[in-house]
Design an enzyme around this catalytic site. Sequence first.
Site, PDB file in Angstrom:
ATOM      1  N   HIS A 106     -28.380 -13.090 -23.777  1.00  0.00           N
ATOM      2  CA  HIS A 106     -28.353 -11.746 -24.359  1.00  0.00           C
ATOM      3  C   HIS A 106     -28.947 -11.717 -25.828  1.00  0.00           C
ATOM      4  O   HIS A 106     -28.878 -10.439 -26.300  1.00  0.00           O
ATOM      5  CB  HIS A 106     -26.745 -11.137 -24.483  1.00  0.00           C
ATOM      6  CG  HIS A 106     -26.161 -11.987 -25.579  1.00  0.00           C
ATOM      7  ND1 HIS A 106     -25.702 -13.317 -25.246  1.00  0.00           N
ATOM      8  CD2 HIS A 106     -25.603 -11.846 -26.573  1.00  0.00           C
ATOM      9  CE1 HIS A 106     -25.106 -13.997 -26.165  1.00  0.00           C
ATOM     10  NE2 HIS A 106     -25.030 -12.993 -27.110  1.00  0.00           N
ATOM     11  N   CYS A 107     -29.865 -12.543 -26.317  1.00  0.00           N
ATOM     12  CA  CYS A 107     -30.255 -12.631 -27.506  1.00  0.00           C
ATOM     13  C   CYS A 107     -31.641 -12.590 -27.659  1.00  0.00           C
ATOM     14  O   CYS A 107     -32.354 -11.750 -27.813  1.00  0.00           O
ATOM     15  CB  CYS A 107     -29.484 -13.283 -28.503  1.00  0.00           C
ATOM     16  SG  CYS A 107     -27.799 -13.379 -28.919  1.00  0.00           S
ATOM     17  N   ILE A 108     -32.109 -13.747 -27.549  1.00  0.00           N
ATOM     18  CA  ILE A 108     -33.702 -13.944 -27.587  1.00  0.00           C
ATOM     19  C   ILE A 108     -34.655 -13.102 -26.793  1.00  0.00           C
ATOM     20  O   ILE A 108     -35.582 -12.722 -27.468  1.00  0.00           O
ATOM     21  CB  ILE A 108     -33.856 -15.612 -27.510  1.00  0.00           C
ATOM     22  CG1 ILE A 108     -33.023 -16.285 -28.490  1.00  0.00           C
ATOM     23  CG2 ILE A 108     -35.380 -15.837 -28.094  1.00  0.00           C
ATOM     24  CD1 ILE A 108     -33.100 -16.051 -29.773  1.00  0.00           C
TER      25      ILE A 108
END
Length: 467
Positions: A313-315
């Site tokens: 869900h981030c990078i």
Amino acid sequence: MTSAPVQPQLGDPTAPVPADVDGAQAAVPITHPRSVAGRTAPRARPGGPLAGRTVAVVGLGYVGLPTALALRDAGADVVGIDVSTERLRDVRAGRVDLLPEQLGRLEAEMADPQDASFRLTAEPAAVTAADAVLICVPTPVDRHQVPDLRMLSAACAGVVRHAVPGQLLLLTSTSYVGTTRELVIDPLRARGLDAGTDVFVAFAPERIDPGNSAHGQERTPRVVGGASPACTERAADLLAGIAPAVHRVDSPEAAEMTKLWENTFRAVNIALANELADSCHSLGLDPRPVIAAAATKPFGFMPFYPGPGVGGHCIPCDPHYLLWQLRARREHVPLIDTAMRAIGRRPQEVVRRACQRLATAGVPTAGARILLVGLAYKEGVADLRESPALEIAGRLADAGAQVEYLDPLVPSARLAGAVRSAVTDPGATDWDLVVIHTVHPGTDLSWLDADRTLDVGHRLDAVAAAR
């Protein structure tokens, strides 16, 4: 501070929120094989630092649920809110991807259905009973890598609609600079509630590392920036109950940029690690020992490792929020843009290398039996969001390969257009190629044939160690 307006192509914020608002894969629910049966965990003590407070957590996914448990451990009463009734059923039943100790804590909280200190609901209006409200919903990007703010817009609109004077409203979902002001502060003002006087509003980016007990919330400092000094202090006081330290910045925008900076830094360095690893490969070198050697330098270096791409869900998502906003301002950031394009192309490079290995062995890709080791995007979790393995499997299947997968944490999943079950006895099949994508702790790799193995993370030493 001004920010780029929300662009029309993001979709109507009032549109129906997708069923997977909690962040789980909608097509095939993941049932985690680790049972919570028999585990026990201490309940929150009445004397905890947040005792006497009621905190509502909006969104019970990979960020919201661990946050809710941390708040309970600190003594707060918690109202967990998620619009997905399926997610609420999974939380009550313990069918969620948490660390073993967190599963035990969840089981303890769910043991008494009459206990109102940890209650779950799908009703947004439940926030009215809370002293503080944390918004923890996903902020993905669409297939064109444009921010998809439907879930965040809907969650913020619901919180604003039901906010009451004196509440702390704390946004934690990663988004573009100016989100807190545009989706929370300004709509509150339109309701007649002034941030800093009538209500207290701040942004504190989540810092959840799924599957990693070393980076639990109780060990990870938090950053917070409020709409006013009073807002910052209210938010810092709450976060101090679940974090070892709280770093204050002077605005929500500064806190929002902090999160984008953190993950853009990681993205750029991952892209660099992939490029350098490919250079090592062409020079006949194993990049892992080179990285280990470079990491002996005690200053000016931080190790990043090559792989098949990035997931979670981030990078894969967060830097695109920054790129989208800067493009709207006609500002060009070529290094970040190039890094994200390189990351996006990485699964294609893995497929190219796999086909090349098969060709070298005299095996046509069409009809080749290929096993993917690890479908999840990282070790120790069952999270398939943005996992490079899904694209790799799809592209190999499109080329005619027969693709199966091995992943003890993902018993079934949609792979290459069909629901498939994980292989349970990989040594029983004579695979033409095994692609090592993710190696969960405890995975047995002793059956591997190194000559027919493609380790996209250049971890052949781990394969040898497993023998």
